[in-house]
Design an enzyme around this catalytic site. Structure first.
Site, PDB file in Angstrom:
ATOM      1  N   LYS A 141     -19.603  79.285  15.534  1.00  0.00           N
ATOM      2  CA  LYS A 141     -19.847  78.076  16.482  1.00  0.00           C
ATOM      3  C   LYS A 141     -18.641  77.550  16.984  1.00  0.00           C
ATOM      4  O   LYS A 141     -18.880  77.101  18.236  1.00  0.00           O
ATOM      5  CB  LYS A 141     -20.335  76.952  15.198  1.00  0.00           C
ATOM      6  CG  LYS A 141     -21.751  77.230  14.756  1.00  0.00           C
ATOM      7  CD  LYS A 141     -21.934  76.373  13.431  1.00  0.00           C
ATOM      8  CE  LYS A 141     -23.217  76.759  12.867  1.00  0.00           C
ATOM      9  NZ  LYS A 141     -23.749  75.801  11.683  1.00  0.00           N
TER      10      LYS A 141
ATOM     11  N   GLN B  97     -21.014  71.969   7.531  1.00  0.00           N
ATOM     12  CA  GLN B  97     -21.600  73.372   7.072  1.00  0.00           C
ATOM     13  C   GLN B  97     -22.227  73.418   5.706  1.00  0.00           C
ATOM     14  O   GLN B  97     -21.603  73.027   4.723  1.00  0.00           O
ATOM     15  CB  GLN B  97     -20.741  74.421   7.335  1.00  0.00           C
ATOM     16  CG  GLN B  97     -21.227  75.820   7.391  1.00  0.00           C
ATOM     17  CD  GLN B  97     -22.319  76.052   8.214  1.00  0.00           C
ATOM     18  OE1 GLN B  97     -22.155  75.722   9.301  1.00  0.00           O
ATOM     19  NE2 GLN B  97     -23.256  77.002   8.141  1.00  0.00           N
TER      20      GLN B  97
ATOM     21  N   ASP C 156     -27.055  68.655  14.026  1.00  0.00           N
ATOM     22  CA  ASP C 156     -27.947  69.424  13.486  1.00  0.00           C
ATOM     23  C   ASP C 156     -29.242  68.861  13.342  1.00  0.00           C
ATOM     24  O   ASP C 156     -29.946  69.564  13.104  1.00  0.00           O
ATOM     25  CB  ASP C 156     -27.439  69.428  11.846  1.00  0.00           C
ATOM     26  CG  ASP C 156     -26.517  71.047  11.568  1.00  0.00           C
ATOM     27  OD1 ASP C 156     -26.553  71.890  12.256  1.00  0.00           O
ATOM     28  OD2 ASP C 156     -25.360  70.508  11.191  1.00  0.00           O
TER      29      ASP C 156
HETATM   30  N1  GUN Z   1     -26.092  76.123   6.889  1.00  0.00           N
HETATM   31  C1  GUN Z   1     -27.244  77.236   7.287  1.00  0.00           C
HETATM   32  N2  GUN Z   1     -27.699  76.749   8.312  1.00  0.00           N
HETATM   33  C2  GUN Z   1     -26.974  75.739   8.903  1.00  0.00           C
HETATM   34  C3  GUN Z   1     -27.008  74.876   9.811  1.00  0.00           C
HETATM   35  O1  GUN Z   1     -27.880  75.279  10.994  1.00  0.00           O
HETATM   36  N3  GUN Z   1     -26.295  73.835  10.020  1.00  0.00           N
HETATM   37  C4  GUN Z   1     -25.500  73.446   9.115  1.00  0.00           C
HETATM   38  N4  GUN Z   1     -24.733  72.467   9.115  1.00  0.00           N
HETATM   39  N5  GUN Z   1     -25.338  74.152   7.793  1.00  0.00           N
HETATM   40  C5  GUN Z   1     -26.067  75.328   7.900  1.00  0.00           C
END
Ligand code: GUN
Length: 281
Positions: A52, A96, A119
Site C-alpha cells: 500500500k 491494518q 477502508d
Molecule cells: N486486512 C485484510 N484486508 C484488509 C483491508 O482491506 N484493510 C485493512 N485495514 N486491513 C485488512
C-alpha cells in the site's frame, strides 16, 4: 473461449487517473496524505502494508507509517487514532487488520473519523453503502465492480452468488451488486448444498480462502467467475479459490490470481484517499 478480467491493467488505468488528480490537488497546495497503522508482527500484514505504501509513492500520495508493538494497549492505539483524526495533513487513516489479541477491532474501526475512513469499514460509511449513497466505497467490492464495468459485464438482473460473508468482502460485495440491480445470494460456511447455488450463478464471487475450492462442476457454463482468494498451493505458489485450469474453459470471463482482484483492491484505496483529499481542498 473465455476472457480474462485483467486487474493489473485496469488497476494501472485507475492509478494513472489518481496520479492526475494528485497533481491537480498539489497545484492547489493539497498533498493527499494516508496514515497507515500496523500493530504487531503479522508477516502477511507487513506485506500488505508495504504494498500500500509503494502504491501511494507511485501516485504521489504521502503515506506515513505508524508501526506499533504487539503489546500496544487499546488506549495507546485509540490515542494515536484521535491524534490522526485531528491532523489536517492526514486525509485517510488505515489500520491494518487483523489486530493482535486484546485489541478490539470494532472499537478501533469506530474510532476512525468517518471522513478519513478510506477502508470504508466505519458503521456510518457501511450504512451509506447500504443506502446506495456513497462517500467511500469498500475497496475490494468497488474494484470488482470496476473490473466488470470495464468489460461491459452488466450486473442488472443477473443472479450473483457471493461465497463469504465477511465485513470486508462478502457483505459489501452483495450490497454493491444489489444496488446495481442484481439478484444476490450470499453463501457461507454453513450453506447446505453449496453447488446447488453456485451452479445457478451468472456471476460467481468466491471469497473463501481455500485453494482449489471452486471446481468445474460448481460453475454454470458461460458464467463470470471472480476469485477473491489469496492462498498458497502445495508448492507455495500464490493462487485463488478457483481451480483455474479446469474452470476457466467454462467461463465467459474469469479473474486470474495473481493479477485479478488484488491489484484492484489496492487501487481503490488510492481512489478513496484522493477523494478524501478533494473534500479537504
Ligand atoms: N486486512 C485484510 N484486508 C484488509 C483491508 O482491506 N484493510 C485493512 N485495514 N486491513 C485488512
Amino acid at each position: 473461449m473465455y476472457k480474462i478480467l485483467d486487474g493489473k491493467t485496469t488497476a494501472a488505468e485507475v492509478k494513472a487517473k489518481v496520479a492526475e488528480d494528485v497533481v491537480e490537488l498539489k497545484e492547489c497546495g493539497v498533498t493527499p496524505g494516508l496514515a497507515v497503522i500496523i500493530v504487531g508482527n503479522d508477516p502477511a500484514s507487513r506485506v500488505y502494508v508495504d504494498n500500500k505504501e509503494k502504491d501511494c509513492a507511485q501516485v504521489g500520495i504521502r503515506s506515513t507509517e505508524y508501526a506499533l508493538l504487539e503489546t500496544t494497549s487499546q488506549e495507546e492505539l485509540l490515542s494515536l487514532i484521535h491524534k490522526l483524526n485531528n491532523d489536517p495533513e492526514v486525509d485517510g487513516i488505515l489500520c491494518q487488520l487483523p489486530l493482535p489479541l486484546g485489541l478490539d477491532e470494532k472499537t478501533v474501526i469506530g474510532a476512525i473519523t468517518p471522513e478519513k475512513d478510506v477502508d470504508c469499514f466505519h458503521p456510518e460509511n457501511v450504512g451509506h453503502v447500504m443506502q446506495g449513497d456513497y462517500t467511500f466505497l469498500p475497496c475490494t467490492p468497488a474494484g470488482i465492480m470496476k473490473l466488470l464495468e470495464r468489460e461491459c459485464v452488466d450486473v442488472s438482473g443477473k443472479h450473483c452468488v457471493v461465497i463469504g460473508r465477511s465485513n470486508i468482502v462478502g457483505k459489501p460485495m452483495a450490497m454493491l451488486m444489489l444496488n446495481a440491480s442484481a439478484t444476490v445470494t450470499v453463501c457461507h460456511s454453513k450453506t447446505r448444498n453449496l453447488a446447488d447455488y453456485t451452479r445457478c450463478a451468472d456471476i460467481l464471487v468466491s471469497a473463501v480462502g481455500k485453494a482449489g475450492f471452486i471446481t468445474a462442476d460448481m460453475v454454470k457454463p458461460g458464467s463470470v467467475v471472480i476469485d477473491v482468494g489469496m492462498n498458497r498451493n502445495s508448492q507455495g505458489k500464490l493462487c485463488g479459490d478457483v481451480d483455474f485450469e479446469n474452470v476457466a474453459p467454462l467461463c465467459s470471463y474469469i479473474t486470474p490470481v495473481p493479477g485479478g482482484v488484488g491489484p484492484m483492491t489496492r487501487a481503490e484505496l488510492l481512489v478513496n484517499t484522493v477523494s478524501a483529499a478533494k473534500k479537504r481542498k
